[in-house]
Structure formats: structure tokens, C-alpha cells
Write a protein that holds these residues in place. Structure first.
Motif, PDB file in Angstrom:
ATOM      1  N   UNK A  24       7.668  23.701  15.792  1.00 52.49           N
ATOM      2  CA  UNK A  24       6.856  23.893  14.590  1.00 52.49           C
ATOM      3  C   UNK A  24       6.104  22.619  14.220  1.00 52.49           C
ATOM      4  N   UNK A  25       6.790  21.484  14.319  1.00 48.78           N
ATOM      5  CA  UNK A  25       6.124  20.208  14.016  1.00 48.78           C
ATOM      6  C   UNK A  25       5.013  19.919  15.020  1.00 48.78           C
ATOM      7  N   UNK A  26       5.257  20.240  16.289  1.00 47.93           N
ATOM      8  CA  UNK A  26       4.207  20.045  17.298  1.00 47.93           C
ATOM      9  C   UNK A  26       2.996  20.916  16.994  1.00 47.93           C
ATOM     10  N   UNK A  27       3.269  22.173  16.612  1.00 48.24           N
ATOM     11  CA  UNK A  27       2.160  23.058  16.274  1.00 48.24           C
ATOM     12  C   UNK A  27       1.395  22.581  15.054  1.00 48.24           C
ATOM     13  N   UNK A  28       2.132  22.103  14.036  1.00 45.67           N
ATOM     14  CA  UNK A  28       1.473  21.589  12.837  1.00 45.67           C
ATOM     15  C   UNK A  28       0.662  20.338  13.153  1.00 45.67           C
ATOM     16  N   UNK A  29       1.225  19.446  13.962  1.00 42.87           N
ATOM     17  CA  UNK A  29       0.500  18.238  14.340  1.00 42.87           C
ATOM     18  C   UNK A  29      -0.745  18.576  15.158  1.00 42.87           C
ATOM     19  N   UNK A  53       3.649  24.251   6.856  1.00 41.92           N
ATOM     20  CA  UNK A  53       4.399  23.176   6.221  1.00 41.92           C
ATOM     21  C   UNK A  53       5.640  23.726   5.518  1.00 41.92           C
ATOM     22  N   UNK A  54       5.490  24.881   4.877  1.00 34.82           N
ATOM     23  CA  UNK A  54       6.641  25.514   4.227  1.00 34.82           C
ATOM     24  C   UNK A  54       7.687  25.929   5.262  1.00 34.82           C
ATOM     25  N   UNK A  68       3.859  14.394   9.140  1.00 38.46           N
ATOM     26  CA  UNK A  68       3.028  15.597   9.066  1.00 38.46           C
ATOM     27  C   UNK A  68       2.633  15.905   7.626  1.00 38.46           C
ATOM     28  N   UNK A  69       3.544  15.657   6.679  1.00 36.10           N
ATOM     29  CA  UNK A  69       3.212  15.893   5.274  1.00 36.10           C
ATOM     30  C   UNK A  69       2.076  14.982   4.827  1.00 36.10           C
ATOM     31  N   UNK A  70       2.135  13.699   5.232  1.00 35.45           N
ATOM     32  CA  UNK A  70       1.062  12.767   4.870  1.00 35.45           C
ATOM     33  C   UNK A  70      -0.275  13.239   5.442  1.00 35.45           C
ATOM     34  N   UNK A  71      -0.258  13.661   6.685  1.00 43.33           N
ATOM     35  CA  UNK A  71      -1.497  14.131   7.304  1.00 43.33           C
ATOM     36  C   UNK A  71      -1.975  15.427   6.652  1.00 43.33           C
TER      37      UNK A  71
END
Length: 661
Positions: free
Chosen positions: A393-398, A424-425, A482-485
């Protein structure tokens, strides 16, 4: 002599005892001669066997022999009769020779048996079949001689075979059982076991022999109550009456010896079973406390990934499979011990309960350790599974954040922003789940020392704890980045939404202004019927112009805002470049058309005011107006207004025709 030895001869039915009796209660022996030559040796063997069956008491009453010579020759009949003198001279009281309908040649039959009675030892008579009832009752004769007695030679032969086999088997079995039972009652325990080992199994199955005896006895007893086809009851054959008490006596002896034998077997089986249980219990205990426990001691890790945890699970399943075989033995042993305890033998209760308790303690302890290890590996697999999902999920968000946003409109930006928030949720939920799984796994690891059999697992546990905490911290850092971005991307996308909104609203302002211009040119054409109405139209027109002015100002402000947003986003607006010229062009056209409208309304007011003034001076006779100058002025204003109304304000190609000075 046994029937099985001469079975082929007996099947030939050279002679038989039908069960019928003469008037002296002597048995009837029938010798049916046939067309073929009778083998006298076989006949002699048959007679010897048949005469061995009845009891001595029955033999003392004598036999009546029926020699059926209707299908034979005289010399054969004579030979058979003379042979009876040698075979059964004392037992034969009467010989009835059944002659054929066409009697033998008198020259041949000149021999008179009655004259030879003293020499033969029995009386011989020649009689036809229909006259045989003079000497024997019809109910004692078979159907061959016109009687009603039913006789089935093969049925009788089969019964004799069964009876003789039962007698032989039961006698042999009784000897064997007696030897086994008596051997188990003598000497000390070692002698008993040695005797049981040597003679424990009989040569034949007692159950089979008993079943055969019961079936035989039941059939023998049943024949007492059966009747012939004609309904006339008859007594069973003498050999059957003799067989019944023999069978009953043998059955009683067999049941007695077999009951003792079963008890001997039960005691032996119980001793053997107890020894086997003891041996198997020690095998189970030794394996579980030895190799089984050693296998668990070597397994402490949880793996650093899903694949590693699955490999450990597979290894653990192999260990469980090996334990399952011993647990199956435990279940079987527990059932056997429970059965022995229910039997109530007090001498073995203490030992059995001790074995049962020892076995249960070891098995339950080992099963608990296996279950604990399985739960730990399952928790580790779930933890790594959640960690892998969260990492994806983090990879997809990034990946979404690293791709530059190039949406087509504000709606697509809103959709992208919504998708970004959902991801993000989802990451927040995944991270929370990872923390829960990690904490649960840490709690389980902290309890691992309780089944370590004294093995120091502090180092191994520290490695597992560091790995779990490291995974959770790494995921937390990635999520924070990821949140900062996302915050930066969210601000940029909101500005782009605002930019698109400004461009859309500016374009809408141009449309509204174009609609106002179109309305001005097509619907605002009336000049009023008098000065008052024209003034009202002029006032409305000024308000209409104020609306257009506000729309134009609103469009200018929006376009200025797009310029500022484009500078902030460092991008080029796609619509503001042509929207501003369009806005200015439409506004210029509207301004010209509006001024033209104002000039026309002002001219109309002047025309109506002068005309109304003249008409007020001469309301009844307007033709009597003498001021030609005033009239010419009014006429000039009217013509000028008419001329102005005939000329369009704006040409169709958009060029301005009338320009105010």
C-alpha cells in the motif's frame, strides 16, 4: 468306517435304510437292483456300513430285506440273497424278493428259497410289488413299492456326512480343549504360560463346530414333527434318533470346555494386553520426552518474511505429523486402559491408573507445546502478511505521489484527491493492524520461555523482538514520509482545483455577458409610446448595464486569480489566454450596443417630450399649430430617430457599425 471313505459307493444307492419298519418293528433294508451288473464287493461294503449304524437293540429286532429284482436278472437276485447269509445272517429275519410282472423262467427259478430257510438262516419269499403290503404296512414302504414313505437318499447321505464330520471334529476339539484347559490349571505361572504357548490355539474353530452341531441338532429334532405328503406322520429313522443324544452330549461337553477355554484365553489375553500396554506406554513416553522434545527445542525462530514463516510452518507440520502417530497410539492405549479399568480387576487397577496418568501428563504437555508453537508461527505469518500488505500500500501511495499530476479538469482532480485520501486512510488502518498483530506476537514471544525445558531462549527471543519492532518502526517512518508528501500534493491539487474553477467561472462570465449582449440586441428594441414609458425603459436599461458591468468585473477578477495560481503552480493556464480577449471583445460590443440603446432612448424621450408639449398647447386642434419652427424641430428629431432605428448596431461579422463620438 466313515462315509467319506466310501462316498462314491454310497452315492450309487446300492442299498439303503429308508427308515421304514416291518410289523415286528424291525428296520427295512432295501436293495434296489438295476439292469447293470451289480458289484458285489461294493454292495457288501455298503451293507457293512449301513448295518453299523443301528444300535444293538435295534439290530436285535431283526431286519426285513427288500430285494428289488424287477430290473435285474434272476442269477443276480440269487447271488444277492445268498450273500446276505454271509453279511448279516443273524440280523435278517425276512427277505422279500420283488419279482417283475413277467416272472422269470420256471426253469431258472426252480430253486426254492423256502426249502433253504434252515441253511440260510432267514425266510425268503417271492412277491410282486403290489402284494408287498401283505407283509409291510404301506406307510412303511417307499413310493417305489406303492407306499407313502418319503426317502431322499442324497439328503440322508449329506446328513450322515455332516453328523460324522461333526462327531469327528467335536471329539478332536474336546481333546484339544481339555489339554489346553488342564494345562492352564497345573503348575506355577511359568508352566501355565509355557503350556499356553504350546497349545493355545485349537486346530478347528470352536464357534464353527458349535454352530454346525446346533444346526444338525435342529434339523434332527425338526424331522420328528414333519409328515409325509399324504399327511401321515412317521417316526424318524433309527440312526437319526440315535444321533440326537450323541449330538446333544457332544454339544454340552463342547460348551463346557469352550467356556473354560474362553476364560483361559481371557486371562491370557488380559496378561498379554497389560504387558503390551506397559511396553507401548514406555515407547510413547520415551519418544515424546526424547526425540519429540528435542525437535521442539531446535525450533524457536519466527522468520523474517511470509515465505520464511511458511517454511517454518511446514517444518512444524512435519513435526506435528510425527507426533500425531504417537498421539494416535496414546488414544488407542487410553481406550484399552479404560476398558481394563471398567473390567474391575482390582489387582491391576493401581498399575493401570499409574500408567494412564503418566501417559496423559506427557501427551498433554507435548500437545500444549505443539499448539503453542503452531499459534506462534500463525501469529508471525499474519504479522508478516499484514506488513507485506502495508508495504505494498505504501509503495502504491508513493507511486501516485511520484507521478506528476496532469488532470484534464477539476472533477478528475477531485477524484484523484479522493483516491489519495482513501489510500492514506487505508495505510492508517493497515499500520494500526500491524501494531496490533506485532504487539500480540510480542506477548506470545514473552511466554516462550515457559516451555523451553530449561533452554535459554533470551538471545533468540531478542532477535525476534528486534525484528518485529524494526518492521513496525520502518513502516511508521515510511507512512510519515508519505503523509508529508500527501500534504504537499493535497495543497497543489486544491490550488489546481481552484485554478480550474476560476477558469470555468471566467468562461461562464463570458457566456453570461454574451447572453446579455444577445438579449440587448434582440429583445431591448422598444422605445416606448410616450416620454414616461421611455424614461422607465431607460432606467431599466441602466440597471441592465450595471448587471453586465458586474459580470465583466467578475470575469476580470477570475482571470487575474488564474494568473496568480498559475504563477504559484508554475504552470500555464490553458484557458485564460483566449478567455480575456473574448471577454474584452464581448464587453466592447456590449458597451457600443448599450450606448446606442441609450442614444435612441434619449432621442425618443426628446421626441415624445416636444410632441407632448405641443399637444398640450392645442389639445383639440393640433392642425392649428402656427409655430412652424417648433414643428420642424420635432419632425427632424423624429426622422433622425427613424433613420437610426433602421441601421444595425453591429454587423453579423462582429464589426462595429456605429461609434459614438
Amino acid at each position: 468306517m466313515e462315509a467319506t471313505v466310501i462316498l462314491p459307493i454310497l452315492k450309487k444307492k446300492l442299498a439303503f435304510l429308508s427308515g421304514g419298519k416291518d410289523r415286528r418293528s424291525g428296520l427295512i433294508l432295501t436293495i434296489p437292483l438295476c439292469l447293470e451288473q451289480t458289484n458285489m464287493d461294493e454292495l457288501s461294503v455298503t451293507l457293512d456300513y449301513l448295518l453299523s449304524i443301528p444300535s444293538e437293540k435295534c439290530k436285535a429286532r431283526g431286519f426285513t430285506v427288500i430285494v428289488d429284482g424287477r430290473k435285474s436278472q434272476w442269477n443276480v437276485v440269487k447271488t444277492v440273497v445268498l450273500m446276505l447269509q454271509n453279511v448279516v445272517p443273524a440280523e435278517v429275519s425276512l427277505v422279500c424278493v420283488v419279482k417283475p410282472d413277467e416272472f422269470w423262467d420256471k426253469k431258472v427259478t426252480h430253486f426254492c428259497f423256502w426249502k433253504e430257510k434252515d441253511r440260510l438262516g432267514f425266510e425268503v419269499i417271492l412277491v410282486s410289488a403290489n402284494k408287498l403290503t401283505r407283509y409291510i404296512e404301506p406307510c412303511q414302504l417307499t413310493e417305489d413299492f406303492g407306499g407313502s414313505l418319503t426317502y431322499d437318499h442324497m439328503d440322508w447321505l449329506n446328513k450322515r456326512l455332516v453328523f460324522e464330520k461333526f462327531t469327528k471334529d467335536s471329539t478332536s476339539l474336546l481333546d484339544e480343549l481339555a489339554l489346553i484347559n488342564n494345562g492352564s490349571d497345573k503348575g506355577n505361572q511359568q508352566e501355565k504360560e509355557r503350556s499356553m504357548d504350546l497349545n493355545f490355539l485349537p486346530s478347528v474353530d470352536p464357534e464353527t463346530v458349535l454352530q454346525t452341531g446346533h444346526e444338525l441338532l435342529s434339523e434332527l429334532q425338526q424331522r420328528r414333527f414333519n409328515g409325509s405328503d399324504g399327511g401321515v406322520s412317521w417316526s424318524p429313522m433309527d440312526d437319526e434318533l440315535l444321533a440326537q443324544p450323541q449330538v446333544m452330549k457332544l454339544l454340552d461337553s463342547l460348551r463346557e470346555q469352550y467356556t473354560r477355554y474362553q476364560e483361559v484365553c481371557r486371562q491370557r489375553s488380559k496378561r498379554t494386553q497389560l504387558e503390551e500396554i506397559q511396553q507401548k506406554v514406555m515407547q510413547v513416553v520415551n519418544w515424546l520426552e526424547g526425540p519429540g522434545s528435542e525437535q521442539l527445542r531446535t525450533q524457536w525462530g519466527i522468520g523474517d518474511s511470509i515465505r520464511a514463516s511458511q517454511a517454518l510452518q511446514q517444518k512444524h507440520e512435519e513435526i506435528e505429523s510425527q507426533h500425531s502417530e504417537w498421539f494416535a497410539v496414546y488414544v488407542e492405549l487410553n481406550q484399552q486402559i479404560a476398558a481394563l479399568l471398567n473390567a474391575g480387576d482390582e489387582e491391576d487397577l493401581v498399575e493401570l491408573k499409574s500408567l494412564q496418568q503418566q501417559l496423559s501428563d506427557v501427551c498433554y504437555r507435548q500437545a500444549s507445546q505443539l499448539e503453542f508453537r503452531q499459534n506462534l508461527l500463525q501469529a508471525a505469518l499474519e504479522f508478516h502478511g499484514v506488513a507485506q500488505d502495508l508495504s505494498q500500500q505504501l509503495d502504491g501511495l508513493l507511486g501516485m505521489l511520484c507521478v506528476d499530476v496532469a488532470p484534464a479538469d477539476g472533477a478528475s482532480i477531485q477524484q484523484t484527491l479522493k483516491l489519495l485520501e482513501e489510500k492514506l486512510k487505508s495505510v492508517d488502518v493497515g499500520l494500526q493492524g500491524l501494531r496490533e498483530k506485532g504487539q500480540g506476537l510480542l506477548d506470545q514471544i514473552s511466554n516462550q520461555a515457559s516451555w523451553a525445558y530449561g533452554k535459554d531462549v533470551t538471545i533468540e527471543n531478542k532477535e525476534n523482538v528486534d525484528h518485529i519492532q524494526g518492521v513496525m518502526e520502518d513502516m511508521q517512518l515510511r507512512k510519515q514520509r508519505c503523509e508529508d508528501m500527501v500534504d504537499v500534493r493535497r495543497l497543489k491539487m486544491l490550488q489546481m482545483v481552484q485554478l480550474f474553477k476560476c477558469e470555468e467561472d471566467a468562461a461562464q462570465a463570458v457566456e453570461w455577458l454574451s447572453e446579455l449582449l444577445d438579449a440587448l440586441l434582440k429583445t431591448h428594441i422598444r422605445l416606448g409610446d410616450d416620454a414616461q414609458e421611455t424614461k422607465v425603459l431607460l432606467e431599466k436599461h441602466r440597471k441592465f448595464v450595471d448587471v453586465a458591468q458586474s459580470t465583466y468585473d467578475y470575469g476580470r477578477q477570475l482571470l487575474q486569480a488564474t494568473v496568480v495560481l498559475c504563477q504559484s503552480l508554475r504552470c500555464t493556464s490553458r484557458s485564460s489566454g483566449d478567455t480575456l480577449p473574448r471577454l474584452n471583445r464581448v464587453w466592447k460590443q456590449f458597451t457600443i450596443a448599450s450606448e446606442e440603446r441609450v442614444h435612441r432612448l434619449e432621442m425618443a424621450i426628446a421626441f415624445h417630450s416636444n410632441a407632448e408639449k405641443i399637444l398640450q398647447e392645442c389639445p383639440e386642434e393640433p392642425e392649428a399649430i402656427n409655430d412652424e419652427e417648433q414643428f420642424d424641430e420635432i419632425e427632424a428629431v423624429g426622422k433622425s430617430l427613424l433613420d437610426r432605428l433602421t441601421v444595425p448596431v453591429v454587423y453579423p461579422d462582429g464589426t462595429v457599425f456605429w461609434k459614438s463620438k
